[in-house]
Design an enzyme around this catalytic site. Sequence first.
Site, short mmCIF file in Angstrom:
data_model
loop_
_atom_site.label_atom_id
_atom_site.label_comp_id
_atom_site.label_asym_id
_atom_site.label_seq_id
_atom_site.Cartn_x
_atom_site.Cartn_y
_atom_site.Cartn_z
N HIS A 123 0.87 -1.18 0.00
CA HIS A 123 0.00 0.00 0.00
C HIS A 123 0.91 1.23 0.00
O HIS A 123 2.03 1.16 0.52
CB HIS A 123 -0.85 -0.05 1.27
CG HIS A 123 -1.92 0.99 1.38
ND1 HIS A 123 -1.66 2.27 1.81
CD2 HIS A 123 -3.24 0.93 1.14
CE1 HIS A 123 -2.79 2.96 1.83
NE2 HIS A 123 -3.77 2.17 1.43
N ASP A 200 2.86 -4.61 8.04
CA ASP A 200 1.65 -3.81 7.88
C ASP A 200 0.48 -4.77 8.02
O ASP A 200 0.19 -5.55 7.11
CB ASP A 200 1.68 -3.14 6.50
CG ASP A 200 0.35 -2.48 6.14
OD1 ASP A 200 -0.65 -2.68 6.86
OD2 ASP A 200 0.32 -1.79 5.12
N GLN A 203 -4.68 -5.19 6.78
CA GLN A 203 -5.66 -6.10 6.18
C GLN A 203 -5.64 -7.51 6.78
O GLN A 203 -6.45 -8.35 6.38
CB GLN A 203 -5.44 -6.21 4.66
CG GLN A 203 -5.64 -4.91 3.90
CD GLN A 203 -7.07 -4.38 3.99
OE1 GLN A 203 -8.01 -5.10 4.38
NE2 GLN A 203 -7.27 -3.13 3.64
N LYS A 226 -10.64 -0.65 10.51
CA LYS A 226 -10.78 -1.80 9.63
C LYS A 226 -11.18 -3.05 10.41
O LYS A 226 -11.40 -4.11 9.84
CB LYS A 226 -9.48 -2.05 8.86
CG LYS A 226 -9.16 -0.93 7.84
CD LYS A 226 -7.95 -1.26 7.02
CE LYS A 226 -7.40 -0.06 6.29
NZ LYS A 226 -8.16 0.34 5.11
N CYS A 364 -4.77 2.51 -3.70
CA CYS A 364 -3.53 3.02 -3.08
C CYS A 364 -2.40 2.01 -3.19
O CYS A 364 -1.60 1.86 -2.25
CB CYS A 364 -3.75 3.41 -1.62
SG CYS A 364 -4.91 4.73 -1.42
N1 PMP Z 1 -1.93 -0.77 4.55
C1 PMP Z 1 -2.87 -1.47 3.93
C2 PMP Z 1 -2.53 -2.83 3.40
C3 PMP Z 1 -4.15 -0.93 3.78
O1 PMP Z 1 -5.10 -1.63 3.15
C4 PMP Z 1 -4.43 0.35 4.31
C5 PMP Z 1 -5.79 0.99 4.16
N2 PMP Z 1 -6.37 0.86 2.90
C6 PMP Z 1 -3.41 1.03 4.96
C7 PMP Z 1 -2.17 0.44 5.07
C8 PMP Z 1 -3.61 2.39 5.54
O2 PMP Z 1 -4.51 2.34 6.60
P1 PMP Z 1 -5.05 3.69 7.26
O3 PMP Z 1 -5.58 4.52 6.13
O4 PMP Z 1 -6.11 3.22 8.19
O5 PMP Z 1 -3.91 4.33 7.95
#
Ligand code: PMP
Length: 407
Positions: A123, A200, A203, A226, A364
């Site tokens: 991401h 990270d 997910q 999430k 993203c």
């Molecule tokens: N890493 C991953 C794999 C994600 O899917 C996301 C959110 N789409 C993020 C990081 C970022 O999370 P946040 O916007 O809650 O900080």
Amino acid sequence: MTINIEKIREDFPILKKEVYGKPLVYFDNAATTQKPTCVVDTIVKGYYDCNANIHRGVHFLSQQATEAHEAARKTVQQFIHAQHAHEIVFTRGTTEAINLVAHSFGISQCSDGDEIIITQMEHHSNIVPWQLLQSIRNIRLRIIPFDEKGVLQVNQLESLINEKTKLIAVSHVSNALGTTNPIKEIVRIAHNHDIPVLVDGAQSTPHISIDVQDLDVDFFAFSGHKIYGPTGIGVLYGKEKWLEKIPPYQGGGEMIHKVTFEKTTFNELPFKFEAGTPDYIGSTALATALDYVSNIGIENIAQHEHELLHYATEKLSQIDGMRFIGEAASKSGLISFLVGNIHPYDLGTILDKLGIAVRTGHHCAEPVMQAFNIEGTVRASFAMYNTKEEIDILVAGIERATKMFRR
Ligand code: PMP
């Protein structure tokens, strides 16, 4: 044990909503999950009944709010099986947690010429913070690639490691492909070379039981929103030895021990990393969400979501022109796809009119799209409250859309 979906759905009032006169089918859970009543109640009760700034107050309300915030830290500790509560740092979310490590680890542990290894499926929040570090330290990013099915080529990791490698930062589950990465194997290889690993977990945490000690990760980040919790609160777990070693990320109140104009000494863990008034209402509501998940059982949730994933893959694969983006054997929580040459945005818009919420675009994760030479995908992502009937509605919606485009 099977979970009682009907009962669970009762806990999420928004699921009764109609969109354009159609029952809402919510398949955008990887972006954010809906909230159960107990989480919303904790927020309301927090502000109505237990609101005072924490840590500094001698008065009753402040102490009550402080206790709730620190109890929430313990709940998080137990949920991800950390050794100590002070290894849990509250952040705004995964993004802030990774930025914290990129900055604090980066400036203290990296010199010009050093290398950080990430993967091709990250991401943006696990790419851009390292690029920001490049304006302070001239570090190089090395990339572990994935194959045409979206499987990480872990066998290439050894060849990317050298004496300049300072950290390996990888997603546990890809939000664009659904691939679940073999974290234990990555950690084993990294630790053989004394290299720490950041995971990270944005997910993975909502779908997989997390044991940071068993995984032996050095840093682990996730977002409250999430996993059925509120927005604006998330977690950075760090092994005590690393959190002790790296400097504060932001300066301000709470994070200090003593301040003079000449010199400031810092507070102990975890407060050293929590400058300013924390989201103490958010942390307590996150704890409610984690308790809610634990009561249902993360293993039970995982099993249900795995069945949904299997069912959806089978049904969607029968659609003419269906192309899955991400076909790893080990997947979690979501399906990314394209149908014929229909633009994902067009498909998403038609599905929306049918009451079905999916996400379209690059999610993203632009390097993933570049690898497949596509602009974006349609993504259906699952949560514990989703049903096979909803997947049937999605499949019927896509079939209807494809007919419209063929006309
Ligand atoms: N890493 C991953 C794999 C994600 O899917 C996301 C959110 N789409 C993020 C990081 C970022 O999370 P946040 O916007 O809650 O900080």
